[in-house]
Design a protein around this motif. Structure first.
Motif, PDB file in Angstrom:
ATOM      1  N   ALA A  18      21.578  -6.890 -66.026  1.00  0.00           N
ATOM      2  CA  ALA A  18      22.769  -6.455 -66.750  1.00  0.00           C
ATOM      3  C   ALA A  18      22.726  -4.950 -67.009  1.00  0.00           C
ATOM      4  O   ALA A  18      23.739  -4.247 -66.846  1.00  0.00           O
ATOM      5  CB  ALA A  18      22.899  -7.215 -68.069  1.00  0.00           C
ATOM      6  N   THR A  62      34.285   2.903 -67.234  1.00  0.00           N
ATOM      7  CA  THR A  62      33.650   1.933 -66.343  1.00  0.00           C
ATOM      8  C   THR A  62      32.561   1.149 -67.064  1.00  0.00           C
ATOM      9  O   THR A  62      32.439  -0.064 -66.889  1.00  0.00           O
ATOM     10  CB  THR A  62      33.062   2.643 -65.114  1.00  0.00           C
ATOM     11  N   GLN A 112      34.112  -1.483 -69.223  1.00  0.00           N
ATOM     12  CA  GLN A 112      34.738  -2.547 -68.438  1.00  0.00           C
ATOM     13  C   GLN A 112      33.709  -3.414 -67.718  1.00  0.00           C
ATOM     14  O   GLN A 112      33.946  -4.598 -67.496  1.00  0.00           O
ATOM     15  CB  GLN A 112      35.708  -1.949 -67.424  1.00  0.00           C
ATOM     16  N   LEU A 113      32.583  -2.842 -67.340  1.00  0.00           N
ATOM     17  CA  LEU A 113      31.557  -3.604 -66.628  1.00  0.00           C
ATOM     18  C   LEU A 113      30.683  -4.445 -67.551  1.00  0.00           C
ATOM     19  O   LEU A 113      29.975  -5.331 -67.083  1.00  0.00           O
ATOM     20  CB  LEU A 113      30.650  -2.656 -65.834  1.00  0.00           C
ATOM     21  N   LYS A 114      30.720  -4.185 -68.826  1.00  0.00           N
ATOM     22  CA  LYS A 114      29.795  -4.830 -69.764  1.00  0.00           C
ATOM     23  C   LYS A 114      29.845  -6.362 -69.686  1.00  0.00           C
ATOM     24  O   LYS A 114      28.834  -7.012 -69.502  1.00  0.00           O
ATOM     25  CB  LYS A 114      30.087  -4.340 -71.175  1.00  0.00           C
ATOM     26  N   ILE A 115      31.024  -6.936 -69.804  1.00  0.00           N
ATOM     27  CA  ILE A 115      31.128  -8.400 -69.795  1.00  0.00           C
ATOM     28  C   ILE A 115      30.777  -8.966 -68.419  1.00  0.00           C
ATOM     29  O   ILE A 115      30.138 -10.013 -68.310  1.00  0.00           O
ATOM     30  CB  ILE A 115      32.521  -8.874 -70.267  1.00  0.00           C
ATOM     31  N   TRP A 116      31.161  -8.263 -67.356  1.00  0.00           N
ATOM     32  CA  TRP A 116      30.861  -8.757 -66.017  1.00  0.00           C
ATOM     33  C   TRP A 116      29.371  -8.657 -65.721  1.00  0.00           C
ATOM     34  O   TRP A 116      28.838  -9.471 -64.966  1.00  0.00           O
ATOM     35  CB  TRP A 116      31.690  -8.001 -64.981  1.00  0.00           C
ATOM     36  N   ALA A 117      28.706  -7.685 -66.297  1.00  0.00           N
ATOM     37  CA  ALA A 117      27.262  -7.576 -66.118  1.00  0.00           C
ATOM     38  C   ALA A 117      26.547  -8.755 -66.779  1.00  0.00           C
ATOM     39  O   ALA A 117      25.583  -9.298 -66.229  1.00  0.00           O
ATOM     40  CB  ALA A 117      26.752  -6.254 -66.699  1.00  0.00           C
ATOM     41  N   VAL A 162      27.837 -11.760 -67.266  1.00  0.00           N
ATOM     42  CA  VAL A 162      28.139 -12.944 -66.443  1.00  0.00           C
ATOM     43  C   VAL A 162      27.293 -12.940 -65.179  1.00  0.00           C
ATOM     44  O   VAL A 162      26.714 -13.963 -64.793  1.00  0.00           O
ATOM     45  CB  VAL A 162      29.649 -12.995 -66.111  1.00  0.00           C
ATOM     46  N   ALA A 163      27.191 -11.805 -64.516  1.00  0.00           N
ATOM     47  CA  ALA A 163      26.413 -11.718 -63.281  1.00  0.00           C
ATOM     48  C   ALA A 163      24.925 -11.939 -63.546  1.00  0.00           C
ATOM     49  O   ALA A 163      24.240 -12.575 -62.741  1.00  0.00           O
ATOM     50  CB  ALA A 163      26.627 -10.363 -62.621  1.00  0.00           C
ATOM     51  N   SER A 196      29.601 -17.807 -64.733  1.00  0.00           N
ATOM     52  CA  SER A 196      30.118 -18.139 -66.063  1.00  0.00           C
ATOM     53  C   SER A 196      30.107 -19.635 -66.367  1.00  0.00           C
ATOM     54  O   SER A 196      30.112 -20.022 -67.516  1.00  0.00           O
ATOM     55  CB  SER A 196      31.540 -17.598 -66.216  1.00  0.00           C
TER      56      SER A 196
END
Length: 109
Positions: free
Chosen positions: A16, A45, A48-53, A55-56, A61
């Protein structure tokens, strides 16, 4: 068992962290090429990337939520605590990555 859990937690943290930090740095480099202010784009950026990081880092999810649900309903709390711990470690990694980008861009913005 303990070493495996700790190893996955550390991997989730750094995955993350790397997604947020690396993605923001690369966005800043791209901003230079298109004549945009890099620090502004890096901060945007990173947030915006925080939540996707997160999840990844935890592997998608749906799977961690499914593990939490099925084990909680069966009364097995150890896998539930492990999954929540992985999510917390991924959140901490993403948050520290975001704060590091914020700290780096503070002087430029």
């Amino acid at each position: 068992m303990y070493n495996t859990v700790l190893a996955f937690a550390i991997i989730d943290f750094f995955t993350a962290f790397g997604l947020v930090f690396g993605g923001s740095i690369l966005a800043g480099i791209g901003a230079v090429f298109v004549f945009m202010p890099p620090s502004t784009l890096m901060l945007k950026t990173a947030t915006q990337l925080k939540i996707w990081a997160i999840v990844a880092a935890v592997g998608g999810s749906i799977d961690p939520i499914r593990v939490i649900e099925s084990n909680f309903l069966d009364g097995h709390m150890s896998p539930v605590a492990q999954q929540i711990g992985y999510i917390v470690c991924a959140f901490l990694g993403a948050h520290i990555g975001t704060e590091l980008i914020r700290w780096l861009c503070r002087g430029a913005a």
